[in-house]
Motif scaffolding. Structure first.
Motif, mmCIF file in Angstrom:
data_model
loop_
_atom_site.group_PDB
_atom_site.id
_atom_site.type_symbol
_atom_site.label_atom_id
_atom_site.label_comp_id
_atom_site.label_asym_id
_atom_site.label_seq_id
_atom_site.Cartn_x
_atom_site.Cartn_y
_atom_site.Cartn_z
ATOM 1 N N ALA A 260 0.843 -1.200 0.000
ATOM 2 C CA ALA A 260 0.000 0.000 0.000
ATOM 3 C C ALA A 260 0.876 1.248 0.000
ATOM 4 N N ALA A 261 1.968 1.207 0.766
ATOM 5 C CA ALA A 261 2.859 2.373 0.845
ATOM 6 C C ALA A 261 3.490 2.658 -0.524
ATOM 7 N N GLY A 262 4.017 1.624 -1.151
ATOM 8 C CA GLY A 262 4.662 1.811 -2.462
ATOM 9 C C GLY A 262 3.675 2.363 -3.480
ATOM 10 N N SER A 263 2.447 1.909 -3.399
ATOM 11 C CA SER A 263 1.437 2.347 -4.362
ATOM 12 C C SER A 263 1.035 3.792 -4.107
ATOM 13 N N ALA A 264 0.927 4.162 -2.842
ATOM 14 C CA ALA A 264 0.596 5.556 -2.518
ATOM 15 C C ALA A 264 1.712 6.483 -2.997
ATOM 16 N N LEU A 265 2.961 6.060 -2.824
ATOM 17 C CA LEU A 265 4.089 6.899 -3.268
ATOM 18 C C LEU A 265 4.047 7.092 -4.778
ATOM 19 N N ARG A 266 3.674 6.032 -5.504
ATOM 20 C CA ARG A 266 3.619 6.150 -6.969
ATOM 21 C C ARG A 266 2.381 6.905 -7.432
ATOM 22 N N ALA A 267 1.437 7.130 -6.534
ATOM 23 C CA ALA A 267 0.232 7.871 -6.916
ATOM 24 C C ALA A 267 0.303 9.313 -6.442
ATOM 25 N N GLY A 268 1.501 9.766 -6.142
ATOM 26 C CA GLY A 268 1.704 11.198 -6.006
ATOM 27 C C GLY A 268 1.506 11.813 -4.639
ATOM 28 N N VAL A 269 1.601 11.051 -3.561
ATOM 29 C CA VAL A 269 1.529 11.723 -2.251
ATOM 30 C C VAL A 269 2.737 12.639 -2.090
ATOM 31 N N ALA A 436 -3.858 8.030 -1.674
ATOM 32 C CA ALA A 436 -3.004 9.153 -2.101
ATOM 33 C C ALA A 436 -3.856 10.247 -2.734
ATOM 34 N N LEU A 437 -4.830 9.847 -3.548
ATOM 35 C CA LEU A 437 -5.682 10.828 -4.227
ATOM 36 C C LEU A 437 -6.578 11.565 -3.225
ATOM 37 N N LEU A 438 -7.010 10.838 -2.216
ATOM 38 C CA LEU A 438 -7.810 11.463 -1.157
ATOM 39 C C LEU A 438 -6.971 12.522 -0.428
ATOM 40 N N ALA A 439 -5.728 12.164 -0.147
ATOM 41 C CA ALA A 439 -4.838 13.115 0.539
ATOM 42 C C ALA A 439 -4.533 14.330 -0.341
ATOM 43 N N ALA A 440 -4.564 14.121 -1.662
ATOM 44 C CA ALA A 440 -4.275 15.235 -2.578
ATOM 45 C C ALA A 440 -5.452 16.198 -2.679
ATOM 46 N N GLY A 441 -6.570 15.841 -2.080
ATOM 47 C CA GLY A 441 -7.700 16.770 -2.051
ATOM 48 C C GLY A 441 -8.857 16.388 -2.940
ATOM 49 N N LEU A 442 -8.764 15.217 -3.617
ATOM 50 C CA LEU A 442 -9.923 14.776 -4.390
ATOM 51 C C LEU A 442 -11.040 14.393 -3.419
ATOM 52 N N ALA A 447 -11.662 10.238 -5.764
ATOM 53 C CA ALA A 447 -10.517 9.371 -5.430
ATOM 54 C C ALA A 447 -10.841 7.919 -5.749
ATOM 55 N N ALA A 448 -12.079 7.530 -5.482
ATOM 56 C CA ALA A 448 -12.480 6.139 -5.745
ATOM 57 C C ALA A 448 -12.508 5.870 -7.243
#
Ligand SMILES: NC(=O)C1=CN([C@@H]2O[C@H](COP(=O)(O)OP(=O)(O)OC[C@H]3O[C@@H](n4cnc5c(N)ncnc54)[C@H](O)[C@@H]3O)[C@@H](O)[C@H]2O)[C@@H](O)CC1
Ligand SMILES: [K+]
Length: 494
Positions: A260-269, A436-442, A447-448
């Motif tokens: 999950a961490a690796g995927s969040a990093l690749r999704a732009g957190v 990651a998308l949720l954290a970016a403000g979507l 985000a879903a």
């Protein structure tokens, strides 16, 4: 964006349009589109053998009128009537006038003769039922559907494959398996949602001039997702891009946190804070040195993958819900949420729940509903909407088709994905991306929708057409998926 409308909406829009047009004009438009697709599939129409399966309604009428057009171009057209007394009169006259043969399905020593005709056809047109169909196909239509599936003919469904419920995609019994579906005016939800979607083959939309209201279901395309993806501004910093708090993994399941961490990093957190046991934190940081272990300010939490359900896990879950930021709830955290019920989400400013059908059953039990897993899989739209309303949260229901429902009743279906995504850890990747998308403000729904889309696309890239892949490969393919979406959304270069 592909937009789908339910039967009620289609009928209302048809009625409004028909009031403005001469009798039969709408059916002529539909049949012209259908005939054009059939001609394209046949290549050479003259001398080809076309069999029409004709039911008692207007769907059969479309098939007959399209058949007449093909007969006028030299095709040998046989219409098998399932209900000869009730077949569309205008359609019968048109086909007869064009030199087509009309055969009651049961008058030829059915089923043998009907089977022979279907088996020898180049193209079979399924006009058994359209949006007026109720339940699975009844005899003898079910038998003809099987014959069509076994023949080498190209099978073209009129409006939707007969036997598929237009509004839900449910398939109660037998249904036609189409190579191509020619649908009229707008998409029907049953063409986008499994199991129905898997019966439709390639879908072509024929514009007949309908002007339906807001859709009941949407399926995003690359450009729609591109418009949602965050782009860092020049003067941005990691906090502005979004910090995600990840409460995942346990000593039993450390891998879920790593994925999950690796995927969040690749999704732009902008940054990722890992919250969990020391040993797991060490594993996460050693796989991804960018990760900060320990709590701090975040813009969203993702909680659940490999979390476990013991005391320590409950504490991490409660802390995420108390953080005053949006929360993605997955896996073990869904079990905890089902136990606690919807009130546990009160005060959370935006919750996104990401259950598969089994977890959905648990969550629904928390609402006093008791469908089985198979019930949820058969009618995923219905249950996703019910969950979203009951928990006042956005729900991403994973499965052979992933659907997203928000608490206001808006629904999306994800068109990407591959059966190879049914692999351990795949959900952890999705949690990382959507978190990651949720954290970016979507918003939770954005985000879903975007998370499911990227995840499904990464799955397709990782499985490279038809090759098994591990969840780590899906995670590694996220940048390629992102790039593909971005490129489609970029304005055309002059
Ligand atoms: N109304 C219009 O002007 C237009 C309608 N169009 C076509 O009309 C279709 C809808 O037509 P209808 O409302 O007549 O309905 P359908 O043709 O979809 O089906 C109705 C008939 O099928 C029978 N039936 C229902 N469920 C069945 C089952 N499970 N097994 C066997 N038979 C079953 C019913 O007894 C009924 O007679 C659309 O799907 C589309 O193809 C198009 O021509 C576009 C214009
Ligand atoms: K049909």
């Amino acid at each position: 964006m592909r937009e789908a409308h339910d039967v009620w909406q289609v009928r209302a829009a048809e009625a409004a349009l028909m009031a403005l047009l001469p009798d039969g004009a709408l059916m002529e438009r539909a049949a012209a589109g259908l005939a054009a697709t059939c001609a394209g599939l046949l290549g050479r129409v003259h001398g080809s053998r076309v069999v029409l399966l004709v039911g008692s309604g207007d769907n059969g009428g479309d098939a007959l009128i399209a058949g007449a057009r093909l007969a006028r171009r030299g095709a040998r057209v046989d219409a098998l009537l399932l209900a000869p007394q009730r077949a569309h009169a205008g359609g019968l006259a048109a086909l007869r006038g064009a030199g087509g043969r009309i055969l009651p399905a049961d008058a030829l020593g059915f089923p043998a003769a009907a089977h022979d005709l279907v088996a020898a056809a180049d193209l079979v047109v399924d006009g058994i039922v359209g949006i007026g169909g109720r339940g699975g196909l009844r005899a003898p239509a079910d038998d003809l559907a099987r014959a069509a599936a076994q023949s080498r003919a190209v099978v073209v469904a009129v409006d939707l494959p007969s036997g598929v419920d237009a509004d839900t995609g449910a398939v109660a019994a037998e249904a036609v398996r189409a190579d191509v579906t020619v649908t009229f005016g707008t998409w029907k939800p049953g063409l986008l949602v499994d199991p129905g979607a898997s019966y439709a083959g390639a879908v072509e939309l024929v514009d007949i001039g309908l002007q339906p209201p807001a859709p009941v279901l949407r399926a995003p395309q690359h450009v729609d997702i591109a418009a949602l993806l965050p782009t860092p501004a020049r003067e941005t910093d990691k906090y502005a891009r979004g910090v995600l708090g990840l409460a995942a993994g346990s000593e039993r399941y450390p891998g879920a946190a790593v994925l999950a961490a690796g995927s969040a990093l690749r999704a732009g957190v902008g940054a990722l804070r890992y919250l969990g046991p020391r040993a797991v934190a060490d594993a996460v940081v050693s796989a991804h040195p960018e990760v900060m272990a320990g709590s701090g300010r975040v813009q969203a939490y993702a909680v659940g993958p490999g979390l476990d359900t013991g005391e320590e896990a409950r504490g991490r879950f409660a802390a995420a819900l108390d953080g005053g930021v949006p929360v993605l709830v997955d896996a073990d955290a869904l079990t905890l949420l089902a136990e606690a019920g919807p009130k546990a989400l009160e005060g959370v400013p935006g919750a996104l729940l990401t259950p598969h059908a089994g977890e959905a059953v648990r969550l629904l039990a928390g609402l006093g509903e008791s469908p089985t897993r198979a019930d949820v899989e058969a009618e995923r739209l219905t249950w996703a909407v019910r969950l979203a309303a009951g928990y006042d949260a956005t729900v991403l229901l994973k499965g052979s088709t992933t659907v997203v429902a928000d608490p206001r009743g808006e629904v999306w279906v994800n068109p990407t994905g591959t059966p190879y995504l049914a692999t351990a850890g795949s959900g952890d990747v999705l949690t990382g991306v959507a978190g990651a998308l949720l954290a970016a403000g979507l918003t939770p729904a954005e985000a879903a929708v975007a998370g499911a889309y990227l995840h499904g696309l990464a799955g397709r890239i990782a499985s490279d057409g038809d090759v098994p892949c591990a969840a780590s490969d899906v995670s590694a393919a996220l940048p390629a998926a992102w790039r593909a979406v971005r490129e489609a959304g970029a304005p055309d270069e002059e």
